[in-house]
Every structure is written in C-alpha cells, then in structure tokens.
Design a protein around this motif. Structure first.
Motif, PDB file in Angstrom:
ATOM      1  N   PHE A 114       0.834  -1.196   0.000  1.00 58.31           N
ATOM      2  CA  PHE A 114       0.000   0.000   0.000  1.00 58.31           C
ATOM      3  C   PHE A 114       0.867   1.244   0.000  1.00 58.31           C
ATOM      4  CE2 PHE A 114      -2.425   3.446   1.787  1.00 58.31           C
ATOM      5  CZ  PHE A 114      -3.665   3.289   1.205  1.00 58.31           C
ATOM      6  N   PHE A 115       0.512   2.194  -0.855  1.00 66.21           N
ATOM      7  CA  PHE A 115       1.232   3.457  -0.937  1.00 66.21           C
ATOM      8  C   PHE A 115       0.226   4.549  -1.311  1.00 66.21           C
ATOM      9  CE2 PHE A 115       3.284   6.536  -3.812  1.00 66.21           C
ATOM     10  CZ  PHE A 115       4.113   7.140  -2.901  1.00 66.21           C
ATOM     11  N   ALA A 116       0.116   5.563  -0.515  1.00 68.35           N
ATOM     12  CA  ALA A 116      -0.773   6.694  -0.803  1.00 68.35           C
ATOM     13  C   ALA A 116       0.078   7.935  -1.061  1.00 68.35           C
ATOM     14  CB  ALA A 116      -1.734   6.937   0.344  1.00 68.35           C
ATOM     15  N   ASN A 117       0.088   8.389  -2.280  1.00 68.48           N
ATOM     16  CA  ASN A 117       0.865   9.572  -2.645  1.00 68.48           C
ATOM     17  C   ASN A 117      -0.017  10.812  -2.516  1.00 68.48           C
ATOM     18  OD1 ASN A 117       2.608  11.452  -3.632  1.00 68.48           O
ATOM     19  ND2 ASN A 117       2.711  10.630  -5.704  1.00 68.48           N
ATOM     20  N   LYS A 118      -0.181  11.271  -1.301  1.00 71.49           N
ATOM     21  CA  LYS A 118      -1.074  12.398  -1.040  1.00 71.49           C
ATOM     22  C   LYS A 118      -0.507  13.727  -1.537  1.00 71.49           C
ATOM     23  CE  LYS A 118      -3.465  10.044   2.591  1.00 71.49           C
ATOM     24  NZ  LYS A 118      -3.936   9.992   3.954  1.00 71.49           N
ATOM     25  N   ASP A 119       0.761  13.741  -1.952  1.00 69.21           N
ATOM     26  CA  ASP A 119       1.349  14.946  -2.527  1.00 69.21           C
ATOM     27  C   ASP A 119       1.125  15.046  -4.036  1.00 69.21           C
ATOM     28  OD1 ASP A 119       2.338  15.858  -0.098  1.00 69.21           O
ATOM     29  OD2 ASP A 119       4.203  14.732  -0.313  1.00 69.21           O
ATOM     30  N   CYS A 120       0.579  14.013  -4.634  1.00 70.50           N
ATOM     31  CA  CYS A 120       0.307  14.018  -6.075  1.00 70.50           C
ATOM     32  C   CYS A 120      -0.771  15.056  -6.386  1.00 70.50           C
ATOM     33  CB  CYS A 120      -0.173  12.630  -6.510  1.00 70.50           C
ATOM     34  SG  CYS A 120      -0.671  12.550  -8.250  1.00 70.50           S
ATOM     35  N   LYS A 121      -0.590  15.795  -7.450  1.00 71.33           N
ATOM     36  CA  LYS A 121      -1.570  16.835  -7.777  1.00 71.33           C
ATOM     37  C   LYS A 121      -2.919  16.248  -8.196  1.00 71.33           C
ATOM     38  CE  LYS A 121      -0.309  17.757 -12.603  1.00 71.33           C
ATOM     39  NZ  LYS A 121       0.118  18.815 -13.519  1.00 71.33           N
ATOM     40  N   TYR A 122      -2.956  14.942  -8.507  1.00 74.20           N
ATOM     41  CA  TYR A 122      -4.215  14.299  -8.895  1.00 74.20           C
ATOM     42  C   TYR A 122      -4.888  13.556  -7.739  1.00 74.20           C
ATOM     43  CZ  TYR A 122      -2.339  15.302 -13.464  1.00 74.20           C
ATOM     44  OH  TYR A 122      -1.819  15.943 -14.547  1.00 74.20           O
ATOM     45  N   TYR A 123      -4.218  13.510  -6.586  1.00 75.47           N
ATOM     46  CA  TYR A 123      -4.769  12.784  -5.437  1.00 75.47           C
ATOM     47  C   TYR A 123      -5.897  13.582  -4.795  1.00 75.47           C
ATOM     48  CZ  TYR A 123      -4.957   9.878  -1.276  1.00 75.47           C
ATOM     49  OH  TYR A 123      -5.373   9.027  -0.292  1.00 75.47           O
ATOM     50  N   PRO A 124      -7.017  13.000  -4.529  1.00 75.86           N
ATOM     51  CA  PRO A 124      -7.420  11.646  -4.912  1.00 75.86           C
ATOM     52  C   PRO A 124      -7.963  11.632  -6.341  1.00 75.86           C
ATOM     53  CG  PRO A 124      -9.154  12.647  -3.607  1.00 75.86           C
ATOM     54  CD  PRO A 124      -8.032  13.652  -3.710  1.00 75.86           C
ATOM     55  N   CYS A 125      -7.565  10.631  -7.101  1.00 75.61           N
ATOM     56  CA  CYS A 125      -7.993  10.546  -8.501  1.00 75.61           C
ATOM     57  C   CYS A 125      -9.385   9.933  -8.634  1.00 75.61           C
ATOM     58  CB  CYS A 125      -6.981   9.757  -9.320  1.00 75.61           C
ATOM     59  SG  CYS A 125      -6.704   8.088  -8.713  1.00 75.61           S
ATOM     60  N   HIS A 126      -9.860   9.301  -7.589  1.00 76.33           N
ATOM     61  CA  HIS A 126     -11.215   8.731  -7.569  1.00 76.33           C
ATOM     62  C   HIS A 126     -11.915   9.195  -6.308  1.00 76.33           C
ATOM     63  CE1 HIS A 126     -10.620   5.866 -10.897  1.00 76.33           C
ATOM     64  NE2 HIS A 126      -9.408   5.695 -10.420  1.00 76.33           N
ATOM     65  N   LYS A 127     -13.177   9.475  -6.436  1.00 77.28           N
ATOM     66  CA  LYS A 127     -13.968   9.868  -5.267  1.00 77.28           C
ATOM     67  C   LYS A 127     -14.632   8.638  -4.672  1.00 77.28           C
ATOM     68  CE  LYS A 127     -15.030  14.535  -6.904  1.00 77.28           C
ATOM     69  NZ  LYS A 127     -13.825  14.708  -7.598  1.00 77.28           N
TER      70      LYS A 127
END
Length: 85
Positions: free
Chosen positions: A7-20
């Motif tokens: 598991f890896f959550a890239n919360k710094d990604c400009k697209y995060y979250p990509c799904h609601k």
C-alpha cells in the motif's frame, strides 16, 4: 509501516485523490494493469467513439483498494508465466 510494499498513498500528487468515494486510496497501481484488457475484475464502461470503443475506468477503484493487492499480483504472475511458456 507493516506491509508497506502492499500500500502506498501519494497524497502529494496533484491528482490525489484521482477517484472519489474511497477513503484510503492505494496509489501502488496508479496505472491499472487491467486497463488494456477487455476482461477485468473492475467495473469499467465503454464509450463509443468514431474510432471504436474506449474503455473508461474513471468510476472504478479496483486497483486502488488495498484488499485487491493479492488478486492483482496473482494475475500479474500468471501473465508473466504465460509469456515465458
């Protein structure tokens, strides 16, 4: 973190979250390995265009759910075995 390879959550990604609609989004499979497959365990739908059908996975969270890690890895192992045969 225990099981951090799963598991890896890239919360710094400009697209995060990509799904609601999913609280803990797993970014490990940011690009879904099933995208190019007609049959997949997710819930895509297809859009008819002048060029043919286009797979739309924007409402699918299958690869982003941590509990699906084992199914994805098993599928990837089977794909590798099929190529090597």
């Amino acid at each position: 973190m225990e099981n951090s390879y799963r598991f890896f959550a890239n919360k710094d990604c400009k697209y995060y979250p990509c799904h609601k609609g999913i609280e803990e989004l797993n970014c490990l499979f940011c690009f879904c390995p099933f995208y190019t497959r007609k049959e997949c365990p997710g819930n895509p739908y297809y859009i008819e265009t002048s060029s043919g059908l286009v797979k739309d996975c924007s409402n699918c969270c299958f690869p982003h759910r941590a509990e699906n890690y084992d199914r994805i890895m098993e599928w990837l192992r089977n794909q590798k075995a099929a190529v090597n045969e």
